[in-house]
Design a protein around this motif. Sequence first.
Motif, PDB file in Angstrom:
ATOM      1  N   ARG A  91       0.825  -1.205   0.000  1.00  0.00           N
ATOM      2  CA  ARG A  91       0.000   0.000   0.000  1.00  0.00           C
ATOM      3  C   ARG A  91       0.859   1.254   0.000  1.00  0.00           C
ATOM      4  O   ARG A  91       0.617   2.213  -0.737  1.00  0.00           O
ATOM      5  N   THR A  92       1.912   1.247   0.827  1.00  0.00           N
ATOM      6  CA  THR A  92       2.793   2.410   0.924  1.00  0.00           C
ATOM      7  C   THR A  92       3.500   2.668  -0.402  1.00  0.00           C
ATOM      8  O   THR A  92       3.593   3.806  -0.869  1.00  0.00           O
ATOM      9  N   GLN A  93       3.968   1.604  -1.038  1.00  0.00           N
ATOM     10  CA  GLN A  93       4.647   1.750  -2.331  1.00  0.00           C
ATOM     11  C   GLN A  93       3.709   2.349  -3.370  1.00  0.00           C
ATOM     12  O   GLN A  93       4.074   3.281  -4.099  1.00  0.00           O
ATOM     13  N   LEU A  94       2.480   1.841  -3.440  1.00  0.00           N
ATOM     14  CA  LEU A  94       1.519   2.341  -4.417  1.00  0.00           C
ATOM     15  C   LEU A  94       1.143   3.790  -4.132  1.00  0.00           C
ATOM     16  O   LEU A  94       0.989   4.595  -5.050  1.00  0.00           O
ATOM     17  N   SER A  95       0.984   4.122  -2.840  1.00  0.00           N
ATOM     18  CA  SER A  95       0.603   5.481  -2.477  1.00  0.00           C
ATOM     19  C   SER A  95       1.675   6.482  -2.893  1.00  0.00           C
ATOM     20  O   SER A  95       1.381   7.540  -3.450  1.00  0.00           O
ATOM     21  N   ARG A  96       2.922   6.152  -2.637  1.00  0.00           N
ATOM     22  CA  ARG A  96       4.007   7.072  -3.003  1.00  0.00           C
ATOM     23  C   ARG A  96       4.118   7.242  -4.503  1.00  0.00           C
ATOM     24  O   ARG A  96       4.373   8.331  -5.008  1.00  0.00           O
ATOM     25  N   ARG A  97       3.903   6.164  -5.234  1.00  0.00           N
ATOM     26  CA  ARG A  97       3.956   6.266  -6.687  1.00  0.00           C
ATOM     27  C   ARG A  97       2.796   7.109  -7.208  1.00  0.00           C
ATOM     28  O   ARG A  97       2.970   7.938  -8.101  1.00  0.00           O
ATOM     29  N   ALA A  98       1.578   6.910  -6.662  1.00  0.00           N
ATOM     30  CA  ALA A  98       0.426   7.704  -7.085  1.00  0.00           C
ATOM     31  C   ALA A  98       0.658   9.178  -6.812  1.00  0.00           C
ATOM     32  O   ALA A  98       0.320  10.039  -7.625  1.00  0.00           O
ATOM     33  N   GLU A  99       1.259   9.488  -5.665  1.00  0.00           N
ATOM     34  CA  GLU A  99       1.531  10.880  -5.325  1.00  0.00           C
ATOM     35  C   GLU A  99       2.528  11.487  -6.301  1.00  0.00           C
ATOM     36  O   GLU A  99       2.378  12.620  -6.757  1.00  0.00           O
ATOM     37  N   ALA A 100       3.552  10.712  -6.676  1.00  0.00           N
ATOM     38  CA  ALA A 100       4.546  11.197  -7.633  1.00  0.00           C
ATOM     39  C   ALA A 100       3.908  11.451  -8.997  1.00  0.00           C
ATOM     40  O   ALA A 100       4.187  12.456  -9.650  1.00  0.00           O
ATOM     41  N   PHE A 101       3.035  10.545  -9.443  1.00  0.00           N
ATOM     42  CA  PHE A 101       2.346  10.740 -10.716  1.00  0.00           C
ATOM     43  C   PHE A 101       1.501  12.004 -10.692  1.00  0.00           C
ATOM     44  O   PHE A 101       1.443  12.761 -11.657  1.00  0.00           O
ATOM     45  N   THR A 102       0.813  12.247  -9.570  1.00  0.00           N
ATOM     46  CA  THR A 102      -0.039  13.428  -9.464  1.00  0.00           C
ATOM     47  C   THR A 102       0.784  14.698  -9.565  1.00  0.00           C
ATOM     48  O   THR A 102       0.418  15.646 -10.259  1.00  0.00           O
TER      49      THR A 102
END
Length: 203
Positions: A91-102
């Motif tokens: 979950r943490t990995q996906l969240s950080r990646r989503a934030e970077a994409f945003t």
Amino acid sequence: MDDDEFWQRVSVSDDAFRESFARLPMFGVAGWPALQIGEWMFAGGHRSLVFTSPVRGDVSAHATTQDHAAATAGATVTVHLDDHRDAREFRTQLSRRAEAFTHRGHASYEPVDPLAAVPDDLLTLLVDTTPVTFETWYSHADRGGVWWASGTLGPHAIVVESSGPLTEALRLDRLHDPEPLVTAHHTVIGAARAAALASPPSP
């Protein structure tokens, strides 16, 4: 490359997808049509599929991803699965990646923050008939909009990400037929290829 070569390469990838699909479990939103394959590691690890709530009317086989999304009742759900990480790490990995994409302008919505120590709620969803407790975060107090949920089923970490309202009626079922996903994938990449060929090259 011409169309024949392009689709021949896609066919090779399709066969690898089918073979790994038979070996590895994956879950989809019960009663919702597949929209596209998000990511798929053939040897295991991260896999994700995107689903939309049932369409209100007919959607052309040549429609774009945006056309499919506009024709739905307003919810898109991505189911992520990983058999190499625990649910919190995944979950943490996906969240950080989503934030970077945003931050780079590629995401269609602002991610919630599932890095907080305490989730907003605990939610029990049926995953292939097994009740699974998910730690859940909401983007809004009214539980509408974006939400994330992470849980574990056996050796698999599952993260559910939604751009529509949360409902306890959401159910995840084990998928056994890869062909609807292959068809959805062809629709997406076919539309992307047609759009790219129709656009003049940049100077």
